[in-house]
Design an enzyme around this catalytic site. Structure first.
Site, PDB file in Angstrom:
ATOM      1  N   GLU A  60       0.396  23.853  -9.397  1.00  0.00           N
ATOM      2  CA  GLU A  60       1.412  23.309  -8.723  1.00  0.00           C
ATOM      3  C   GLU A  60       2.948  23.364  -9.595  1.00  0.00           C
ATOM      4  O   GLU A  60       3.060  22.706 -10.753  1.00  0.00           O
ATOM      5  CB  GLU A  60       1.350  21.779  -8.417  1.00  0.00           C
ATOM      6  CG  GLU A  60       2.514  21.293  -7.461  1.00  0.00           C
ATOM      7  CD  GLU A  60       2.015  19.471  -7.277  1.00  0.00           C
ATOM      8  OE1 GLU A  60       0.900  19.442  -6.965  1.00  0.00           O
ATOM      9  OE2 GLU A  60       2.979  18.921  -7.006  1.00  0.00           O
TER      10      GLU A  60
ATOM     11  N   ARG B 198       4.970   2.894  -9.309  1.00  0.00           N
ATOM     12  CA  ARG B 198       3.945   3.399  -8.494  1.00  0.00           C
ATOM     13  C   ARG B 198       2.781   3.382  -9.068  1.00  0.00           C
ATOM     14  O   ARG B 198       1.621   3.243  -8.615  1.00  0.00           O
ATOM     15  CB  ARG B 198       4.329   4.862  -7.900  1.00  0.00           C
ATOM     16  CG  ARG B 198       5.292   4.793  -6.770  1.00  0.00           C
ATOM     17  CD  ARG B 198       5.804   6.435  -6.577  1.00  0.00           C
ATOM     18  NE  ARG B 198       4.472   7.207  -6.304  1.00  0.00           N
ATOM     19  CZ  ARG B 198       4.367   7.456  -5.081  1.00  0.00           C
ATOM     20  NH1 ARG B 198       4.901   6.668  -3.820  1.00  0.00           N
ATOM     21  NH2 ARG B 198       3.253   8.203  -4.607  1.00  0.00           N
TER      22      ARG B 198
ATOM     23  N   ASP C 195       3.805   6.818   1.090  1.00  0.00           N
ATOM     24  CA  ASP C 195       2.400   7.420   0.993  1.00  0.00           C
ATOM     25  C   ASP C 195       1.899   7.252   2.305  1.00  0.00           C
ATOM     26  O   ASP C 195       2.445   6.958   3.577  1.00  0.00           O
ATOM     27  CB  ASP C 195       1.787   6.384   0.100  1.00  0.00           C
ATOM     28  CG  ASP C 195       2.006   6.637  -1.248  1.00  0.00           C
ATOM     29  OD1 ASP C 195       2.563   7.699  -1.493  1.00  0.00           O
ATOM     30  OD2 ASP C 195       1.592   5.759  -2.163  1.00  0.00           O
TER      31      ASP C 195
ATOM     32  N   ARG D 140      13.019  17.806  -3.187  1.00  0.00           N
ATOM     33  CA  ARG D 140      12.283  18.741  -4.199  1.00  0.00           C
ATOM     34  C   ARG D 140      11.002  19.161  -3.340  1.00  0.00           C
ATOM     35  O   ARG D 140      10.810  18.644  -2.191  1.00  0.00           O
ATOM     36  CB  ARG D 140      11.589  17.643  -5.273  1.00  0.00           C
ATOM     37  CG  ARG D 140      12.455  17.018  -6.147  1.00  0.00           C
ATOM     38  CD  ARG D 140      13.079  18.056  -7.010  1.00  0.00           C
ATOM     39  NE  ARG D 140      12.211  18.522  -8.140  1.00  0.00           N
ATOM     40  CZ  ARG D 140      12.547  19.455  -8.899  1.00  0.00           C
ATOM     41  NH1 ARG D 140      13.904  20.351  -8.771  1.00  0.00           N
ATOM     42  NH2 ARG D 140      11.597  19.969  -9.866  1.00  0.00           N
TER      43      ARG D 140
ATOM     44  N   ARG E 164       0.717  20.284 -12.551  1.00  0.00           N
ATOM     45  CA  ARG E 164      -0.689  20.037 -12.278  1.00  0.00           C
ATOM     46  C   ARG E 164      -1.578  20.972 -11.882  1.00  0.00           C
ATOM     47  O   ARG E 164      -1.115  21.940 -11.081  1.00  0.00           O
ATOM     48  CB  ARG E 164      -0.913  18.626 -11.742  1.00  0.00           C
ATOM     49  CG  ARG E 164      -0.250  18.668 -10.189  1.00  0.00           C
ATOM     50  CD  ARG E 164      -0.397  17.221  -9.743  1.00  0.00           C
ATOM     51  NE  ARG E 164       0.376  17.306  -8.424  1.00  0.00           N
ATOM     52  CZ  ARG E 164       0.558  16.155  -7.640  1.00  0.00           C
ATOM     53  NH1 ARG E 164      -0.077  15.030  -8.097  1.00  0.00           N
ATOM     54  NH2 ARG E 164       1.142  16.244  -6.378  1.00  0.00           N
TER      55      ARG E 164
ATOM     56  N   TYR F 251      10.017   7.849   0.076  1.00  0.00           N
ATOM     57  CA  TYR F 251       8.986   8.433  -0.847  1.00  0.00           C
ATOM     58  C   TYR F 251       7.742   7.618  -0.058  1.00  0.00           C
ATOM     59  O   TYR F 251       7.245   6.894  -0.949  1.00  0.00           O
ATOM     60  CB  TYR F 251       9.291   8.238  -2.155  1.00  0.00           C
ATOM     61  CG  TYR F 251       8.060   8.722  -3.188  1.00  0.00           C
ATOM     62  CD1 TYR F 251       7.194   9.556  -2.746  1.00  0.00           C
ATOM     63  CD2 TYR F 251       8.478   8.672  -4.551  1.00  0.00           C
ATOM     64  CE1 TYR F 251       6.476  10.042  -3.631  1.00  0.00           C
ATOM     65  CE2 TYR F 251       7.567   9.102  -5.498  1.00  0.00           C
ATOM     66  CZ  TYR F 251       6.539   9.885  -5.058  1.00  0.00           C
ATOM     67  OH  TYR F 251       5.720  10.298  -6.010  1.00  0.00           O
TER      68      TYR F 251
ATOM     69  N   ARG G  37      -2.858  -1.110 -16.659  1.00  0.00           N
ATOM     70  CA  ARG G  37      -3.748  -2.412 -16.471  1.00  0.00           C
ATOM     71  C   ARG G  37      -4.692  -2.425 -17.970  1.00  0.00           C
ATOM     72  O   ARG G  37      -4.787  -1.354 -18.826  1.00  0.00           O
ATOM     73  CB  ARG G  37      -4.723  -2.217 -15.510  1.00  0.00           C
ATOM     74  CG  ARG G  37      -5.618  -1.060 -15.132  1.00  0.00           C
ATOM     75  CD  ARG G  37      -6.489  -1.013 -13.952  1.00  0.00           C
ATOM     76  NE  ARG G  37      -6.166  -0.825 -12.830  1.00  0.00           N
ATOM     77  CZ  ARG G  37      -6.062   0.445 -12.300  1.00  0.00           C
ATOM     78  NH1 ARG G  37      -7.066   1.321 -12.802  1.00  0.00           N
ATOM     79  NH2 ARG G  37      -6.061   0.781 -11.005  1.00  0.00           N
TER      80      ARG G  37
HETATM   81  N1  UDP Z   1       3.948  10.245 -13.521  1.00  0.00           N
HETATM   82  C1  UDP Z   1       4.268  10.756 -14.965  1.00  0.00           C
HETATM   83  N2  UDP Z   1       2.837  11.197 -15.440  1.00  0.00           N
HETATM   84  C2  UDP Z   1       1.871  11.527 -14.768  1.00  0.00           C
HETATM   85  C3  UDP Z   1       1.824  11.297 -13.627  1.00  0.00           C
HETATM   86  C4  UDP Z   1       2.979  10.521 -12.810  1.00  0.00           C
HETATM   87  O1  UDP Z   1       5.000  10.489 -15.538  1.00  0.00           O
HETATM   88  O2  UDP Z   1       1.069  12.112 -15.290  1.00  0.00           O
HETATM   89  C5  UDP Z   1       5.186   9.747 -12.844  1.00  0.00           C
HETATM   90  C6  UDP Z   1       6.306  10.785 -12.381  1.00  0.00           C
HETATM   91  O3  UDP Z   1       7.536  10.492 -12.681  1.00  0.00           O
HETATM   92  C7  UDP Z   1       6.026  11.024 -10.935  1.00  0.00           C
HETATM   93  C8  UDP Z   1       5.622   9.238 -10.534  1.00  0.00           C
HETATM   94  O4  UDP Z   1       4.955   8.987 -11.753  1.00  0.00           O
HETATM   95  O5  UDP Z   1       7.047  11.106 -10.133  1.00  0.00           O
HETATM   96  C9  UDP Z   1       4.702   9.011  -9.339  1.00  0.00           C
HETATM   97  O6  UDP Z   1       3.333   9.684  -9.590  1.00  0.00           O
HETATM   98  P1  UDP Z   1       2.615  10.042  -8.250  1.00  0.00           P
HETATM   99  O7  UDP Z   1       1.241  10.484  -8.863  1.00  0.00           O
HETATM  100  O8  UDP Z   1       2.361   8.885  -7.666  1.00  0.00           O
HETATM  101  O9  UDP Z   1       3.350  11.170  -7.553  1.00  0.00           O
HETATM  102  P2  UDP Z   1       2.834  12.110  -6.225  1.00  0.00           P
HETATM  103  O10 UDP Z   1       1.245  12.179  -6.044  1.00  0.00           O
HETATM  104  O11 UDP Z   1       3.492  11.197  -5.152  1.00  0.00           O
HETATM  105  O12 UDP Z   1       3.494  13.353  -6.602  1.00  0.00           O
END
Ligand code: UDP
Length: 363
Positions: free
Chosen positions: A296, A168, A346, A245, A276, A344, A172
């Site tokens: 969170e 996801r 969006d 979860r 976070r 999952y 880059r």
């Molecule tokens: N992820 C990570 N470090 C970060 C942010 C995301 O390892 O700082 C990984 C983590 O496994 C997460 C996945 O990337 O489940 C997808 O992150 P996303 O931000 O898309 O998750 P969401 O916002 O849906 O909770």
């Protein structure tokens, strides 16, 4: 009595309610909670739209989806550029030239690519999230920015999770901190709750109503049922329980106008118990005197909690397929959304799925 009963007023349900209402269907939305919107709901505190169920940033690559979203209330020009904190340092996300510089000191794309190649593990067919991440960004970046966060978020070892979760995130070789590659991005200026409530205008909604508690009664009243709750609960868990979860938030009002200078900081180490910190005003460029922050915490779902994320490991996927086979045999029930399809999703994908499903329902 109704052409369509929609169970759940999350985004999938609201989009469908809007389409059904436009088409002149007699439609009823049943919502278990005391409010509409599901987990995209927000509420105003100190003049700030607080994302009650976690940060939501709308993004899409499809203009039709963007236009559809903007039909209800306008969106702002917010760009999601979260930071990560690890070992007293801060790093830009997603994985880009800024991050490579902060972690490795590399200054050009060539230097960065060379450094990454030295770090990358060779996994031509990555079998799990760890192998996929190490083959994408190398071991140092995996250990610093991915491993701890992922294991906290999912409560499982990264070796037990599927590779697609980490796909996801963009990787880059430009100095670009935009978390998403999609050309359209923003947050509803009025907040998410007014946005979905606009979709529900003209539709009958019953709050505090548990569909499953009176399933037979409601089924008799409807020509079609769109069920957006948990699919295993619909079948009374006959085949076993799917895992989810969930997250919980500790929210505080602070007497400062700017706490962290950005909407989201990810804590990617294992020791910090939360994943976070969200500072809500930054999603809307807020200039209020105070600020609202949420820490969170991620945990396993237990009955009575709100499920957030399906756990897409092998056991759950297999079990979901069995439920999906039951669902296929249903004549008037359609399952939709994160919980109904155990996916999952969006927000943009939810809209796309609801639009497609609506096309099918009309045939
Ligand atoms: N992820 C990570 N470090 C970060 C942010 C995301 O390892 O700082 C990984 C983590 O496994 C997460 C996945 O990337 O489940 C997808 O992150 P996303 O931000 O898309 O998750 P969401 O916002 O849906 O909770």
């Amino acid at each position: 009595e109704y052409d369509l009963i929609i169970v759940g007023s999350g985004l999938y349900g609201c989009v469908t309610a809007y389409l059904a209402h436009q088409a002149g269907w007699r439609c009823l939305v049943i919502e278990k909670r005391a409010f509409t919107g599901g987990n995209i709901r927000d509420e105003v505190r100190e003049g700030i739209n607080v994302h009650s169920y976690g940060p939501h940033v709308f993004h899409t690559r499809h203009q039709e989806v963007w236009d559809f979203a903007n039909r209800f209330t306008p969106f702002n020009h917010f760009r999601y550029c979260p930071l990560a904190r690890y070992g007293g340092n801060m790093y830009n996300l997603p994985f880009n030239m800024h991050t490579f510089y902060q972690l490795y000191g590399t200054q050009t794309p060539e230097e960065a690519a060379l450094r990454l190649r030295q770090e990358q593990g060779l996994y031509p067919h990555p079998r799990n999230l760890e192998e996929k991440a190490v083959s994408m960004v190398g071991r140092t970046m995996y250990e610093t920015l991915i491993k701890g966060y992922t294991e906290k978020q999912w409560g499982r070892k990264a070796t037990e999770l599927p590779p697609f979760i980490i796909e996801r995130l963009p990787l880059r070789f430009t100095f670009d901190n935009n978390y998403f590659n999609d050309p359209y991005q923003g947050v509803p200026m009025a907040g998410y709750s007014p946005w979905v409530d606009k979709m529900l205008e003209g539709t009958e909604v019953r709050l505090n109503t548990d569909f499953l508690a009176d399933k037979d009664y409601w089924m008799k009243k409807a020509g079609h049922v769109l069920y957006t709750g948990a699919i295993d609960a619909f079948y009374d868990y006959v085949l076993g329980k799917l895992e989810y979860r969930t997250v919980r938030f500790e929210t505080e009002v602070l007497d400062t106008d700017n706490y962290q200078g950005v909407a989201v900081v990810n804590y990617t180490d294992r020791e910090t118990p939360y994943t976070r910190v969200i500072e809500h005003k930054h999603f809307e460029f807020g200039t209020q005197k105070k600020t609202v922050i949420s820490r969170e915490y991620s945990t396993d779902w237990k009955e009575g909690m709100e499920p957030y994320y399906p756990v897409n490991d092998a056991r759950n996927q297999e079990l979901y397929q069995k439920y999906a086979a039951l669902a296929e045999k249903e004549e008037k029930v359609i399952f939709g959304g994160r919980l109904g399809e155990y996916k999952y999703y969006d927000m943009d994908k939810v809209i796309e799925a609801a639009l497609n499903q609506w096309e099918k329902m009309q045939r």
